[in-house]
Write an enzyme that holds these catalytic residues in place. Structure first.
Site, PDB file in Angstrom:
ATOM      1  N   THR A 116      35.197  64.505   4.762  1.00 12.24           N
ATOM      2  CA  THR A 116      35.166  63.802   3.482  1.00 12.24           C
ATOM      3  C   THR A 116      35.052  62.288   3.594  1.00 12.24           C
ATOM      4  O   THR A 116      34.616  61.631   2.646  1.00 12.24           O
ATOM      5  CB  THR A 116      36.419  64.135   2.651  1.00 12.24           C
ATOM      6  OG1 THR A 116      37.588  63.689   3.340  1.00 12.24           O
ATOM      7  CG2 THR A 116      36.503  65.632   2.389  1.00 12.24           C
ATOM      8  N   ASP A 117      35.445  61.704   4.731  1.00 10.93           N
ATOM      9  CA  ASP A 117      35.443  60.239   4.821  1.00 10.93           C
ATOM     10  C   ASP A 117      34.068  59.647   4.538  1.00 10.93           C
ATOM     11  O   ASP A 117      33.954  58.622   3.862  1.00 10.93           O
ATOM     12  CB  ASP A 117      35.932  59.781   6.200  1.00 10.93           C
ATOM     13  CG  ASP A 117      37.437  59.840   6.337  1.00 10.93           C
ATOM     14  OD1 ASP A 117      38.125  59.929   5.299  1.00 10.93           O
ATOM     15  OD2 ASP A 117      37.937  59.807   7.476  1.00 10.93           O
ATOM     16  N   THR A 146      37.250  67.956   8.323  1.00 11.16           N
ATOM     17  CA  THR A 146      38.562  68.548   8.115  1.00 11.16           C
ATOM     18  C   THR A 146      38.495  70.049   7.880  1.00 11.16           C
ATOM     19  O   THR A 146      39.371  70.799   8.326  1.00 11.16           O
ATOM     20  CB  THR A 146      39.261  67.871   6.916  1.00 11.16           C
ATOM     21  OG1 THR A 146      39.461  66.480   7.209  1.00 11.16           O
ATOM     22  CG2 THR A 146      40.606  68.513   6.621  1.00 11.16           C
ATOM     23  N   ASP A 189      34.529  64.272  13.669  1.00 11.38           N
ATOM     24  CA  ASP A 189      35.282  63.766  12.532  1.00 11.38           C
ATOM     25  C   ASP A 189      34.326  62.819  11.810  1.00 11.38           C
ATOM     26  O   ASP A 189      33.716  61.944  12.432  1.00 11.38           O
ATOM     27  CB  ASP A 189      36.514  63.010  13.040  1.00 11.38           C
ATOM     28  CG  ASP A 189      37.414  62.515  11.934  1.00 11.38           C
ATOM     29  OD1 ASP A 189      36.897  61.930  10.966  1.00 11.38           O
ATOM     30  OD2 ASP A 189      38.639  62.681  12.042  1.00 11.38           O
ATOM     31  N   SER A 190      34.177  62.973  10.507  1.00  9.88           N
ATOM     32  CA  SER A 190      33.146  62.189   9.826  1.00  9.88           C
ATOM     33  C   SER A 190      33.430  60.698   9.821  1.00  9.88           C
ATOM     34  O   SER A 190      32.553  59.900   9.478  1.00  9.88           O
ATOM     35  CB  SER A 190      32.935  62.691   8.398  1.00  9.88           C
ATOM     36  OG  SER A 190      33.985  62.288   7.540  1.00  9.88           O
ATOM     37  N   GLN A 195      30.042  44.782  -7.057  1.00  6.62           N
ATOM     38  CA  GLN A 195      31.303  45.243  -6.491  1.00  6.62           C
ATOM     39  C   GLN A 195      32.100  46.091  -7.475  1.00  6.62           C
ATOM     40  O   GLN A 195      33.009  46.822  -7.074  1.00  6.62           O
ATOM     41  CB  GLN A 195      32.166  44.041  -6.084  1.00  6.62           C
ATOM     42  CG  GLN A 195      31.597  43.194  -4.976  1.00  6.62           C
ATOM     43  CD  GLN A 195      32.493  42.003  -4.640  1.00  6.62           C
ATOM     44  OE1 GLN A 195      33.632  41.929  -5.093  1.00  6.62           O
ATOM     45  NE2 GLN A 195      31.974  41.069  -3.859  1.00  6.62           N
TER      46      GLN A 195
END
Length: 330
Positions: A94-95, A15, A60-61, A266
């Site tokens: 950031t993803d 981004t 794009d990550s 989890q």
């Protein structure tokens, strides 16, 4: 801690450098010119020598793959050993920023320079963007002094590369270190088989959450795809459907067949302690290794680095259980 004198800015996309297209925001080249123009306008611009290298293709990550991690590793090692750079600033989307920070933490064990990752929630140049604050903050850290190793800088926070997670999808303080238990014995010396110079290959990995309704057919179908490492996301302290003998047998058979199987919790604030419940002990007895309080990002990145260097399952289990860079111990 030492100040960086000859920095490489490795721009991978994300981004921070995106521009608007008819299809939406997309990675764009030419970020070095935009970065230099911005810094020239600052009265308090960080003082250090740097050059920027665009790692092609810019992505794009959300499209991140293991091959991209290996390309980053190769570019970083080359920049340090061939070109004499004493610090790396990696610009990233950031993803998957936390996944990349974790993977590089293990792919670059022993590298004698700092590697700092950053990005932004809004593109540079967008109204009220966090891009320049994150980038300039990272540059100032490099200029004033930073420890060797892989770290992540975001919204004024410096985070350990193998402990950070993305918790928010829109807020500027998107990343944090989860309060997960540290329980591993620290390795005093990185072995040659895990040194940053060691070649690494892609690995067939899978993450599988335990959930009510998980069936042995799901697991066996997954394992039949040639999985080399399986990260099992268990309940709480490392429990799962321990009354399903067929499922336990499938896990045992996979481990005996050379698959590395590790268990994480989890829970955002949790750690694996197999002996707390019989349901955990039965899972452990199939051949699972505990990831303790490691995050999913750290456990996956560590599994990738260990198996990618060609270690057999016994050796990989040995090093997985130890703390290599601060991922399991303080």
């Amino acid at each position: 801690m030492r100040a960086v004198k000859n920095l490489l800015v490795l721009y991978t996309g994300g981004t921070i450098g995106m521009l608007q297209t008819p299809q939406g925001l997309a990675p764009a080249g030419g970020f070095e010119a935009r970065m230099r123009e911005h810094l020239q306008q600052l009265a308090d611009a960080p003082l250090l020598t740097w050059r920027l290298h665009e790692l092609t293709p810019l992505i794009d990550s959300a499209n991140m793959q293991q091959g991209n991690w290996l390309a980053m590793r190769e570019a970083i090692v080359e920049a340090v050993e061939r070109d004499g750079h004493d610090g790396i600033l990696l610009l990233h989307g950031t993803d998957t920023l936390a996944y990349t920070a974790a993977a590089l933490s293990f792919l670059l064990l022993g590298l004698p320079v700092p590697v700092l990752l950053t990005g932004s929630m809004l593109p540079a140049g967008a109204p009220d963007s966090d891009a320049w604050d994150n980038l300039c903050g990272a540059l100032r850290l490099m200029a004033t002094g930073i420890d060797n190793g892989v770290q992540l800088y975001f919204h004024g926070q410096l985070l350990h590369g193998a402990r950070a997670s993305k918790l928010r999808s829109e807020a500027f303080d998107a990343f944090a270190t989860l309060p997960r238990e540290r329980d591993g014995q620290r390795v005093e010396t990185i072995p040659a088989c895990l040194d940053y110079r060691q070649p690494c290959q892609p690995v067939n990995l899978m993450v599988l959450p335990v959930f009510p309704g998980l069936q042995v057919g799901h697991l066996r179908g997954l394992l039949a795809s040639g999985v080399q490492g399986l990260l099992l996301e268990c309940y709480g302290s490392g429990t799962g459907p321990s009354d399903d003998q067929d499922l336990l047998d499938a896990l045992h058979d996979a481990r005996q067949g050379g698959v590395l199987i590790a268990a994480i919790s989890q829970c955002p604030e949790g750690a694996v302690h197999f002996d707390t419940y019989a349901a955990g002990s039965r899972l452990r007895d199939t051949g699972l290794v505990s990831a303790g309080g490691m995050t999913r990002e750290a456990a996956l990145g560590k599994m990738f680095a260990l198996l990618g260097t060609g270690l057999d399952v016994q050796a990989a289990e040995h090093w997985f259980a130890l703390d290599l860079c601060g991922e399991r111990a303080q």
